[in-house]
Scaffold this active site. Structure first.
Site, PDB file in Angstrom:
ATOM      1  N   ASP A 148       0.852  -1.187   0.000  1.00  0.00           N
ATOM      2  CA  ASP A 148       0.000   0.000   0.000  1.00  0.00           C
ATOM      3  C   ASP A 148       0.889   1.239   0.000  1.00  0.00           C
ATOM      4  O   ASP A 148       2.108   1.151   0.144  1.00  0.00           O
ATOM      5  CB  ASP A 148      -0.963  -0.017   1.182  1.00  0.00           C
ATOM      6  CG  ASP A 148      -0.261  -0.023   2.529  1.00  0.00           C
ATOM      7  OD1 ASP A 148       0.958   0.251   2.567  1.00  0.00           O
ATOM      8  OD2 ASP A 148      -0.918  -0.286   3.537  1.00  0.00           O
ATOM      9  N   SER A 149       0.290   2.401  -0.168  1.00  0.00           N
ATOM     10  CA  SER A 149       1.073   3.619  -0.395  1.00  0.00           C
ATOM     11  C   SER A 149       1.458   4.354   0.875  1.00  0.00           C
ATOM     12  O   SER A 149       2.306   5.241   0.847  1.00  0.00           O
ATOM     13  CB  SER A 149       0.267   4.586  -1.269  1.00  0.00           C
ATOM     14  OG  SER A 149      -0.865   5.069  -0.553  1.00  0.00           O
ATOM     15  N   GLY A 150       0.832   4.009   2.001  1.00  0.00           N
ATOM     16  CA  GLY A 150       0.998   4.766   3.236  1.00  0.00           C
ATOM     17  C   GLY A 150      -0.144   5.722   3.501  1.00  0.00           C
ATOM     18  O   GLY A 150      -0.235   6.302   4.584  1.00  0.00           O
ATOM     19  N   GLY A 151      -1.026   5.905   2.519  1.00  0.00           N
ATOM     20  CA  GLY A 151      -2.122   6.851   2.670  1.00  0.00           C
ATOM     21  C   GLY A 151      -3.064   6.502   3.807  1.00  0.00           C
ATOM     22  O   GLY A 151      -3.478   7.381   4.572  1.00  0.00           O
ATOM     23  N   PHE A 152      -3.403   5.230   3.945  1.00  0.00           N
ATOM     24  CA  PHE A 152      -4.335   4.832   5.004  1.00  0.00           C
ATOM     25  C   PHE A 152      -3.707   5.039   6.376  1.00  0.00           C
ATOM     26  O   PHE A 152      -4.375   5.500   7.312  1.00  0.00           O
ATOM     27  CB  PHE A 152      -4.746   3.372   4.832  1.00  0.00           C
ATOM     28  CG  PHE A 152      -5.693   2.890   5.905  1.00  0.00           C
ATOM     29  CD1 PHE A 152      -7.050   3.144   5.817  1.00  0.00           C
ATOM     30  CD2 PHE A 152      -5.214   2.197   7.009  1.00  0.00           C
ATOM     31  CE1 PHE A 152      -7.927   2.718   6.816  1.00  0.00           C
ATOM     32  CE2 PHE A 152      -6.079   1.764   8.004  1.00  0.00           C
ATOM     33  CZ  PHE A 152      -7.438   2.027   7.905  1.00  0.00           C
ATOM     34  N   ASP A 160      -2.620   8.238  -1.902  1.00  0.00           N
ATOM     35  CA  ASP A 160      -3.934   8.885  -1.961  1.00  0.00           C
ATOM     36  C   ASP A 160      -4.302   9.428  -0.589  1.00  0.00           C
ATOM     37  O   ASP A 160      -3.658   9.124   0.411  1.00  0.00           O
ATOM     38  CB  ASP A 160      -5.006   7.889  -2.427  1.00  0.00           C
ATOM     39  CG  ASP A 160      -5.201   6.740  -1.441  1.00  0.00           C
ATOM     40  OD1 ASP A 160      -4.209   6.357  -0.771  1.00  0.00           O
ATOM     41  OD2 ASP A 160      -6.313   6.221  -1.333  1.00  0.00           O
ATOM     42  N   GLN A 203     -11.510   7.094  -5.274  1.00  0.00           N
ATOM     43  CA  GLN A 203     -12.033   7.628  -4.032  1.00  0.00           C
ATOM     44  C   GLN A 203     -13.369   8.331  -4.332  1.00  0.00           C
ATOM     45  O   GLN A 203     -13.910   8.203  -5.417  1.00  0.00           O
ATOM     46  CB  GLN A 203     -11.027   8.579  -3.387  1.00  0.00           C
ATOM     47  CG  GLN A 203      -9.788   7.883  -2.828  1.00  0.00           C
ATOM     48  CD  GLN A 203     -10.066   7.101  -1.547  1.00  0.00           C
ATOM     49  OE1 GLN A 203     -11.177   7.095  -1.002  1.00  0.00           O
ATOM     50  NE2 GLN A 203      -9.039   6.420  -1.040  1.00  0.00           N
ATOM     51  N   GLY A 242     -11.217   3.872   0.472  1.00  0.00           N
ATOM     52  CA  GLY A 242     -12.164   4.660   1.241  1.00  0.00           C
ATOM     53  C   GLY A 242     -13.409   3.916   1.663  1.00  0.00           C
ATOM     54  O   GLY A 242     -14.452   4.540   1.919  1.00  0.00           O
ATOM     55  N   ASP A 259      -8.052  -7.676   0.333  1.00  0.00           N
ATOM     56  CA  ASP A 259      -7.164  -7.848   1.485  1.00  0.00           C
ATOM     57  C   ASP A 259      -7.915  -7.379   2.716  1.00  0.00           C
ATOM     58  O   ASP A 259      -8.833  -6.563   2.628  1.00  0.00           O
ATOM     59  CB  ASP A 259      -5.881  -7.030   1.327  1.00  0.00           C
ATOM     60  CG  ASP A 259      -6.096  -5.569   1.726  1.00  0.00           C
ATOM     61  OD1 ASP A 259      -5.671  -5.188   2.834  1.00  0.00           O
ATOM     62  OD2 ASP A 259      -6.692  -4.809   0.939  1.00  0.00           O
ATOM     63  N   HIS A 310      -5.745 -21.284  10.737  1.00  0.00           N
ATOM     64  CA  HIS A 310      -7.086 -21.717  10.337  1.00  0.00           C
ATOM     65  C   HIS A 310      -7.839 -20.614   9.586  1.00  0.00           C
ATOM     66  O   HIS A 310      -8.424 -20.865   8.527  1.00  0.00           O
ATOM     67  CB  HIS A 310      -7.921 -22.147  11.538  1.00  0.00           C
ATOM     68  CG  HIS A 310      -9.367 -22.315  11.179  1.00  0.00           C
ATOM     69  ND1 HIS A 310      -9.843 -23.450  10.549  1.00  0.00           N
ATOM     70  CD2 HIS A 310     -10.424 -21.460  11.279  1.00  0.00           C
ATOM     71  CE1 HIS A 310     -11.128 -23.287  10.291  1.00  0.00           C
ATOM     72  NE2 HIS A 310     -11.506 -22.089  10.719  1.00  0.00           N
TER      73      HIS A 310
END
Length: 387
Positions: A92-96, A146, A195, A222, A272, A351
């Site tokens: 991921d880009s780091g945005g979250f 983003d 978005q 988002g 994911d 599991h």
């Protein structure tokens, strides 16, 4: 490198079956991608991931930038050799993560200023820096930087005007990511992120502008950011099938087994979520017949495995056969949880991931056989039956 081949589609829904060829291997879609935030899927050996059918895993740009740092990963030639995983990786880009910092970060046109949650250092993350980090990580799929549009900030629901401002900033950052990705001559694939919050027309505007940029693949961001479930399902029903049919579609951060089946029906190829691993560590188990709370006292003497239809190591032991000898009982796993023994969350994580990956394999098989509608109905009946 990225090549997406659409093999077949379901006549009764938007579901589709495909293959995704990347620099480190071929991924069969639809697929669930286990999350490995710090370069590891918590509690699971890479060999176990391969044995349970993991084809691609995630890494986290923000956290790997913090620790171990780019100099270490660069020394190993990228994330694959560092974490001993030879199959594809998406980062991921780091945005979250920046979004999750809340008041600790300051967003501008140029990027985001924030204090490191590790040591307090003042940091600045931009689209260009995100592309540089992900190039050093050498992930097969790179996500654009983003701004993750919030749903609710301290009791304030994001307005249409606020969602538009956020979406348009992400589009401008997408252009900068694309330019920097090309300048760095990154040989992997860059995905754009749609978005627009909970507003369908903003989603369509974002989508149209990103499609004009001709990314190799597209993600829907988002969602699963605190909105009510019906809102998430509304956006999930609206957006995926509007994306280009000849390119992979990725729904970020989703979700429950029901979300995965519904997402596939709406045209999603890639998923994911931290739920199977995080919930496992907190005692919640996903099974074919509903969710199980291993901490409940009723499991104290229960000789049954977590799921009698499951062939994972926790349920079937070394036999690899459902109901086979050598599996671990619910009573034993309840005991491990009560005692805080690390083997407990390791087994429940194995599991849960096995269940998610097997569910996706069953979906692919149903799409190949032309029986997805029947599969979808039987899945709902099974999950409603309860453990």
């Amino acid at each position: 490198m990225l090549q997406f081949d659409l093999l077949n589609t379901d006549p009764d829904s938007h579901a589709r079956r495909g293959t995704l060829t990347l620099n480190h291997g071929v991924v069969q879609t639809p697929i669930f991608m286990p999350v490995g935030t710090y370069g590891t899927v918590k509690g699971v050996m890479p060999r176990s991931l391969e044995e349970m059918g993991a084809q691609i895993i995630l890494g986290n740009t923000f956290h790997l930038w913090m620790r171990p740092g780019l100099d270490v990963v660069r020394h190993f030639g990228g994330l694959h050799r560092f974490e001993v995983w030879n199959k594809p990786i998406l980062t991921d880009s780091g945005g979250f993560q920046v979004w999750s910092l809340g008041a600790m970060r300051k967003i501008s046109e140029e990027g985001v200023k924030f204090a490191s949650p590790v040591n307090g250092d003042k940091l600045f993350l931009t689209p260009e820096i995100s592309m540089e980090i992900q190039t050093i990580l050498n992930s097969d799929i790179v996500m654009q930087f983003d701004e993750c549009t919030p749903y609710d900030t301290k009791g304030h629901i994001t307005t249409e005007a606020e969602a538009r401002t956020s979406m348009e900033l992400s589009v401008r950052w997408a252009r900068r990511c694309q330019a920097e990705f090309a300048r760095l001559q990154n040989p992997n694939a860059l995905f754009g992120i749609v978005q627009g919050g909970m507003f369908e027309h903003l989603r369509e505007e974002s989508l149209a502008q990103l499609v004009e940029m001709d990314f190799p693949g597209y993600a829907i961001g988002g969602v699963s950011v605190g909105e009510p479930k019906p809102e998430m399902l509304r956006i999930m029903a609206h957006t995926p099938h509007r994306l280009p049919a000849h390119k992979p579609r990725y729904l970020m951060g989703v979700g429950t087994p029901e979300d995965l089946v519904e997402g596939v029906a709406q045209g999603v190829d890639m998923f994911d979520c931290v739920m199977p691993t995080r919930n496992a560590r907190n005692g919640t188990i996903f099974t074919r017949y509903g969710d199980l709370k291993i901490r409940n006292a009723k499991h104290r003497s229960d000789e049954r495995p977590l799921d009698e239809t499951c062939t994972c190591h926790a349920c079937a032991g070394t036999s690899g056969v459902a109901k086979g000898a050598g599996g671990f009982s619910r009573a034993y796993l309840h005991h491990l949880d009560r005692c805080g023994e690390m083997l407990g969350p390791m087994l429940t994580t194995i599991h849960n991931l096995h269940y998610y990956l097997s569910l996706m394999a069953e979906i692919r098989a149903a799409l190949e056989a032309g029986t997805f509608t029947e599969f979808r109905a039987q899945f709902a009946r099974d999950r409603a039956r309860g453990v």
